[in-house]
Design a protein around this motif. Structure first.
Motif, mmCIF file in Angstrom:
data_model
loop_
_atom_site.group_PDB
_atom_site.id
_atom_site.type_symbol
_atom_site.label_atom_id
_atom_site.label_comp_id
_atom_site.label_asym_id
_atom_site.label_seq_id
_atom_site.Cartn_x
_atom_site.Cartn_y
_atom_site.Cartn_z
ATOM 1 N N ILE B 112 5.387 43.000 94.886
ATOM 2 C CA ILE B 112 5.591 43.446 96.259
ATOM 3 C C ILE B 112 6.852 44.285 96.385
ATOM 4 C CG2 ILE B 112 6.053 42.686 98.595
ATOM 5 C CD1 ILE B 112 3.894 40.917 98.451
ATOM 6 N N ALA B 116 4.936 47.797 94.680
ATOM 7 C CA ALA B 116 4.390 48.394 95.902
ATOM 8 C C ALA B 116 5.448 49.177 96.668
ATOM 9 C CB ALA B 116 3.766 47.316 96.784
ATOM 10 N N VAL B 120 5.605 53.174 97.398
ATOM 11 C CA VAL B 120 5.729 53.708 98.757
ATOM 12 C C VAL B 120 6.891 54.692 98.840
ATOM 13 C CG1 VAL B 120 6.395 53.109 101.124
ATOM 14 C CG2 VAL B 120 4.685 51.755 99.943
ATOM 15 N N LEU B 292 3.463 48.180 103.589
ATOM 16 C CA LEU B 292 2.813 48.533 102.331
ATOM 17 C C LEU B 292 1.527 49.325 102.540
ATOM 18 C CD1 LEU B 292 3.172 45.259 100.238
ATOM 19 C CD2 LEU B 292 4.608 47.286 100.212
ATOM 20 N N ALA B 296 -0.440 54.172 102.726
ATOM 21 C CA ALA B 296 -1.686 54.354 101.965
ATOM 22 C C ALA B 296 -2.779 54.882 102.878
ATOM 23 C CB ALA B 296 -2.110 53.048 101.313
ATOM 24 N N HIS B 423 -4.909 39.971 97.735
ATOM 25 C CA HIS B 423 -4.930 40.932 96.639
ATOM 26 C C HIS B 423 -5.878 42.085 96.946
ATOM 27 C CE1 HIS B 423 -2.841 37.927 94.133
ATOM 28 N NE2 HIS B 423 -2.497 38.962 93.399
ATOM 29 N N ILE B 426 -3.875 44.391 99.194
ATOM 30 C CA ILE B 426 -2.764 45.115 98.581
ATOM 31 C C ILE B 426 -3.235 45.989 97.425
ATOM 32 C CG2 ILE B 426 -0.510 44.914 97.497
ATOM 33 C CD1 ILE B 426 -0.012 42.411 98.932
ATOM 34 N N VAL B 427 -4.151 45.474 96.594
ATOM 35 C CA VAL B 427 -4.629 46.277 95.462
ATOM 36 C C VAL B 427 -5.689 47.271 95.931
ATOM 37 C CG1 VAL B 427 -5.786 46.215 93.235
ATOM 38 C CG2 VAL B 427 -4.111 44.464 93.796
ATOM 39 N N ALA B 430 -3.698 49.149 99.371
ATOM 40 C CA ALA B 430 -2.477 49.922 99.166
ATOM 41 C C ALA B 430 -2.415 50.570 97.782
ATOM 42 C CB ALA B 430 -1.260 49.023 99.393
ATOM 43 N N LEU B 431 -2.591 49.786 96.743
ATOM 44 C CA LEU B 431 -2.405 50.313 95.387
ATOM 45 C C LEU B 431 -3.357 51.461 95.081
ATOM 46 C CD1 LEU B 431 -0.671 49.782 92.887
ATOM 47 C CD2 LEU B 431 -2.523 48.394 91.981
ATOM 48 N N TYR B 434 -2.001 54.526 96.643
ATOM 49 C CA TYR B 434 -0.860 55.152 95.969
ATOM 50 C C TYR B 434 -1.277 55.796 94.660
ATOM 51 C CZ TYR B 434 1.472 52.850 99.702
ATOM 52 O OH TYR B 434 1.822 52.438 100.957
#
Lengths: 313, 657, 197
Positions: B112, B116, B120, B292, B296, B423, B426-427, B430-431, B434
């Protein structure tokens, strides 16, 4: 980049679908002989919670299915190689926008109303209505085991629960140290066990059986070993069990409690035949905010902070 | 099964794992240090990169650190999955319970705060000034300082492995009473506190920097409603940073005081209140997850419009949705602890608010889909990342709506269902965004495109790996598996699912390997893929109006903007650019200020952790003096003459380092 | 980017940007104090058998602190006016007064803290006292940093005169100093006035 004979979107889609089906099949094979606890409720609370889950899942499908449908339709219809005649680079449509502000708003409104009602109905602090006498259990999370005191029966158990079917079980829960969470998924949802606090959980079993419980909040290195079996038996068997436990040699007193509080892991279930009165309250009260820090010497006695009164604030 | 791992407390393998980790950290550090000295690059690195206040260089440095921390975090992931796949019944895996708990705490904290957040800030540093038509951010020196504070935090968390060999074993948010001295007497929690405290201060300063930049440094004519949606998303995220990070700062200080001085903020005795910590940390924590995800979302808006060759559908809606999400993210924090017993009224309120946030989020998804509708979609790898996002995020979001209903949450809180949900957010959310942004903007930053074939393969591996790794976790949660378990009974039948999840992580690892190969191959072949025009994707926004890479001053003449997607408009109208007159440009000097300040901060933190007052005092003095020295330095800029500007502009070809 | 002398009402773009950034920073400092206030309110009654506010706080003493701090805000305002009129001597005088008043405030506060600590009410005694010392102490820490900053500004003006940078930094200091005043009013009300009742 030429895609002739290579991986076209259709081919990729086909591969993905095939892999997904195989994957789901493997998962199915792995779980089919085992209990999916949250989806196998054995009590009214767990049943209601599962019904709510299914309802919410269905409402979610109302959004997911159109999203997936639109996604794949749009990918296939408007991909560059298809050279679709409908190319509108400045496309805008206010009506459509209103629709997808409005529809999710509608779905959420429905879900909100249900949420408000069900959250009140399934409040862990709320007593269950039943014509059967409730069984009171005082649960103490320790490092790293559960102590269950049956105040009305004068016995206590460690890492094991026996309860009568169809009787409300009224838990009062606290912790000796770190935060834990009392959870018996097949009977109902969890609630935190916290030092100086007295949280409550009301559960009921509808069928005889053995159900698994544990701690759902990390409390240190032995926390994974804090699981216990809950034996739900008929009323008569329960009375017999409670009586037979009174002949257990160990007694739960302030002194043996302190011994029990010493850190230990993966403790095998055992029972106390006698329990000193008011032990649970003593455990809760030792952390009163109005009370002197033990290092300073003075003491004070007041009622412990009762979480249910906080819930009404 | 797998009885070689069955020693009861597995002390042997446990120590081996720790030693291996320590060797890796020390080895990597030594390798890099010695290589720099051997190739005589230390001076070059110092002058051109470490002391640079250029947002483009700072952005690259953020991404490099984030990439390294991603590999570090993934190593932990493999350990976690391996432990959980083997520690069943008689076997207790390869690490002890305490060590396992440290590993997942470090995993969460690193992913995090250092992966992440690094991604960002790396991307917004690279792109925001270019997209708004500005020369740099509002406070370039502060920008450099922010990076070094972030790097210092990353260094500290790696030092924990080497000095002390211990990290917090409390979970990534370190709830008291477990994180208090009574239950966590070692240095582990202190390392946790200080690595995120230092990085957090850097983040806060960056938040202030970017808010000011976006409000004051836009090109003339670019009103707020003409900004690219990405910039809006950054403004929103930075507002969240400014509002939320002070809460984290305070909370960490209070825990530090409890652990060093003996105060009673969160202790069990003496009038402490552990529930207050939970409220404070999540009052920060929830805005954090929106910090986060919002950039994205902004990246997806840029990518979908560009690769559909269409204007973004419903610009105004998108902006209002971002603002709504930002505002709402402050009234949902309690959904992280419905099970703490706040009562039905409070729980129901926060549950409803949580669901309300799903509305603007859903609006965005539909707007993206309808940007693609009636477009001409090019499926370059950024678009495939986007498709992976839609598929995973929809499911994870639905899981989130379920978790937002308190009675449902009572059965799913702290289970692997929850772990799978966040997850996915975020994955998958967000991930993926990015990663997509990195591929999309790579040519702008380095002057050549990345290998598309390997890029696409990487996406497919990540999507397949992610689904393989996390679907079993949703099921395990429903089967009653709580999170953070280092061991479980064989009779539960969970092991098969854990093994499948482990396979999923290996697939993701393969995806990462392909990404690394992609970078390697692309750098090797860079001369074949040079971006000569500065606009390799037929982009729509201002960053594509510069050369690739952009010159140090970004724009020789700050453009005047009349529309959204200004650059695209100019291209469509085939406007003839007037003959330009070049004038001198004033740019800020490099400075070691940031490195020194962060160095002092690192010294301070390390000294507090190990209770060594002399260097605490030295560090404080160092900070004060460094600050004074800088404030008396009035010579902080240099001039690029008009002739030099003209020469640079006439070259206009991509160049690499 | 023309440099404008302090006499003119307009400030140049660079100064305006710096001031906006500083205001945004002040908002974050606001949230910082808001969090500390929230903590104080939650822990207000957690006296753990020790003393509570009514037993410990002396309102006349706090009133004196308040008057000193408010006056220092006033003198810092006068310093700003002098600086904008390029009156370097007056600037020094009023800034000096601000510094002396600020230091007196701090001395009084340190004195009170020491007294409390020696009489058995330290910040290790209870949750209430932990939050009291931290909230009021954080304000005191801000005052301390402010005084160090002030010294730095005085030295800078002494060396380089009242140029654009001096006035810009002085403006930021003023904002900071007035902000601390406002926070003190809240402390006075929430901690001392409410605490004594």
């Amino acid at each position: 980049m030429s895609k002739k004979g290579k991986l076209t979107p259709s081919k990729i889609f086909l591969i993905a679908v095939t892999l997904s089906v195989v994957f789901c099949f493997i998962l199915f094979l792995l779980v089919r002989h085992h209990t999916i606890a949250v989806l196998s409720p054995q009590g009214q609370i767990a049943q209601s919670e599962m019904n709510l889950m299914k309802f919410a899942a269905l409402l979610s499908l109302l959004v997911i299915v159109p999203v997936f449908g639109l996604l794949f339709y749009i990918i296939f219809t408007f991909r560059e190689s298809k050279k679709s005649k409908k190319y509108s680079p400045e496309y805008s449509n206010v009506l459509l926008e209103l629709i997808w502000w409005a529809i999710p708003l509608g779905i959420i409104t429905v879900l909100s109303i249900v949420t408000w009602n069900q959250t009140h109905k399934l409040d862990p602090f709320r007593s269950l209505s039943s014509n059967q006498t409730p069984v009171r259990i005082q649960a103490v999370a320790m490092n790293w085991k559960w102590l269950f005191i049956y105040p009305d029966y004068g016995i206590a158990t460690v890492n094991q629960l026996t309860i009568p079917v169809n009787h409300p079980i009224d838990f009062s829960i606290t912790s000796e140290g770190a935060m834990n969470s009392l959870w018996i998924p097949q009977l109902g949802g969890q609630i935190y066990a916290m030092a100086g606090m007295n949280t409550q959980l009301h559960l009921i079993a509808s069928k005889p059986g053995i159900y698994r419980g544990g701690s759902a909040n990390i409390s240190g290195k032995g926390f994974a070993g804090m699981h216990f079996d809950v034996s739900a038996v008929d009323t008569q068997s329960f009375s017999q069990w409670a009586n037979s436990m009174t002949s257990q040699p160990q007694a739960l007193t302030k002194y043996t409690l302190r011994q029990l509080s010493q850190p230990s892991e993966n403790v095998q279930p055992f029972a106390f035949g006698t329990v000193e009165n008011g032990l649970f309250d003593t455990i809760v009260n030792q952390y009163l905010p109005f009370q002197q820090d033990p290092d300073n010497g003075k003491t004070n006695t007041m009622n412990g902070m009762n979480m249910s009164s906080m819930g009404e604030m | 099964m797998l009885s070689i791992f069955s020693a009861a407390e597995v002390p042997g393998t446990d120590r081996m794992v720790l030693l291996f980790g320590q060797l890796m950290v020390v080895g990597a550090g030594l390798l890099i240090g010695l290589a720099l000295i051997y190739f005589k690059k230390v001076g070059w690195l110092w002058k051109n990169w470490l002391t640079s206040v250029d947002h483009k260089k700072i952005g690259i440095m953020y991404l490099v650190v984030a990439g390294v921390m991603l590999l570090r975090g993934l190593a932990d992931t493999v350990l976690l999955r391996f432990q959980q796949a083997t520690s069943s019944g008689a076997s207790h895996g390869i690490v002890s319970s305490d060590h396992f708990q440290q590993i997942f705490t470090a995993h969460g904290t690193m992913m995090i705060f250092f992966v992440a957040m690094g991604l960002v800030f790396g991307i917004i540093n690279l792109i925001v000034p270019l997209q708004i038509g500005s020369r740099d951010v509002a406070f370039p020196l502060l920008n450099n300082l922010s990076f070094w504070m972030y790097a210092a935090g990353a260094i500290l968390i790696n030092l924990s492995l080497v000095f002390g060999g211990e990290f917090a074993a409390t979970g990534w948010l370190a709830y008291p009473p477990l994180s208090e001295l009574q239950f966590s007497p070692g240095v582990g929690v202190d390392y946790w506190i200080w690595s995120i405290q230092i990085a957090g201060i850097g983040t806060l300063l960056s938040g202030i920097n970017f808010i000011t930049t976006i409000l004051t440094k836009r090109a003339p004519g670019m009103t707020m409603m003409k900004m690219p949606v990405f910039v809006w998303s950054v403004l929103a995220a930075m507002s969240l940073v400014a509002a939320a990070f002070p809460i984290l700062t305070v909370t960490l200080v209070l825990l530090t005081l409890d652990r060093t001085i003996g105060t009673h903020f969160f202790t069990t005795t003496g009038g402490g209140n552990a529930m207050m910590y939970v409220n404070l940390i999540w009052a920060w924590g929830h805005p954090e997850v929106y910090i986060l995800i919002l950039p994205a979302f902004g990246i997806y808006s840029e990518i979908v419009a560009t690769f559909s060759r269409k204007r973004l559908f419903g610009y105004a809606s998108m902006v209002y949705a971002i603002i709504a999400i930002t505002a709402l993210s402050f009234v949902v924090w309690l959904h992280h602890f419905f099970t703490m017993g706040a009562g039905a009224d409070v729980n129901a309120f926060f549950g409803i608010m949580t669901m309300v946030i799903a509305i603007p989020t859903g609006v965005k998804v539909f707007n993206w889909l309808f940007t693609m509708y009636r477009g001409r979609i090019n499926f370059a790898s950024p678009m495939i990342w986007f498709i992976g996002f839609v598929i995973t995020f929809s499911i994870g979001g639905a899981a989130g709506v379920m978790l937002g209903v308190p009675p449902i949450d009572f059965q799913l809180h702290n289970t692997l269902f929850l772990v799978a949900h966040f997850h996915t957010m975020i994955v998958g959310g967000a991930l993926f965004g990015y990663f997509a942004g990195i591929v999309y903007w790579f040519p702008k930053v380095f002057g050549f495109k990345l290998d598309e074939k390997l890029g696409k393969l990487a996406v497919y591996l990540w999507i397949a790996g992610f689904i393989c790794a996390f679907t079993p976790l949703y099921i395990l949660g429903l089967m009653g598996a709580t999170r953070r378990l280092d061991h479980y009974d064989a009779s539960l039948g969970w092991q098969g699912l854990f093994i499948v999840a482990g396979v999923g992580v290996l697939i993701i690892f393969a995806g990462v390997g392909v990404q690394l190969l992609m970078f390697y191959k692309s750098i090797r072949n860079r001369k074949k893929n040079i971006d000569k025009t500065g606009d390799p994707w037929n982009g729509r926004t201002l960053e594509w109006a510069t050369s690739s890479p952009a010159p140090v001053y970004n724009f020789a003449a700050i453009p005047t903007v009349t529309d959204r997607d200004e650059f695209y408009r100019v291209k469509q109208l085939k406007l003839k650019l007037p003959k330009r007159k070049f004038s001198a440009i004033e740019m800020p000097n490099n400075s070691p200020f940031g490195i020194f300040m962060a160095g002092w901060a690192l010294m301070f933190a390390f000294s507090v952790i190990w209770h060594f007052p002399p260097t605490i005092i030295l560090a404080v003095l160092g900070i004060v003096i460094t600050f004074l020295v800088r404030s008396f330095n009035d010579n902080t800029t240099y001039l690029i003459s008009a002739a030099e500007v003209e020469a640079i502009e006439n070259k206009r070809v991509g160049a690499l380092l | 980017m023309t440099k404008v002398s302090p006499m003119h009402k307009e400030i140049d773009k660079e100064t305006a940007t710096s001031l906006l950034g500083f205001w945004v920073y002040m908002m974050t400092d606001c949230i910082l104090f808001a969090s500390l206030f929230a903590v104080f309110i939650v822990l207000k009654n957690n006296t753990a058998g020790g003393s509570n506010g009514a037993e410990l706080f002396s309102l006349p003493f706090v009133l004196m602190q308040t008057l000193i701090l408010l006056t220092s805000s006033f003198t810092s305002g006068l310093a700003m006016l002098a600086a904008q009129r390029s009156r370097i001597k007056d600037t020094f005088i009023w800034l000096g007064a601000t510094g002396i008043l600020g230091a007196s405030f701090l001395a009084l506060e340190i004195n009170e803290f020491t007294k409390l600590d020696h009489s058995g009410s330290s910040w290790r005694t209870s949750g209430f006292l932990s939050s009291y010392f931290t909230l009021v102490g954080t304000h005191g820490l801000h005052i301390t940093v402010g005084l160090l900053w002030l010294a730095g500004i005085l030295f800078y003006i002494y060396k380089k005169g009242l140029n654009e940078t001096s006035v810009k930094r002085l403006t930021m200091f003023s904002i900071f100093w007035h902000f601390l005043d406002v926070v003190w009013i809240f402390i006075f009300s929430v901690v001392y006035l409410l605490g004594v009742n």
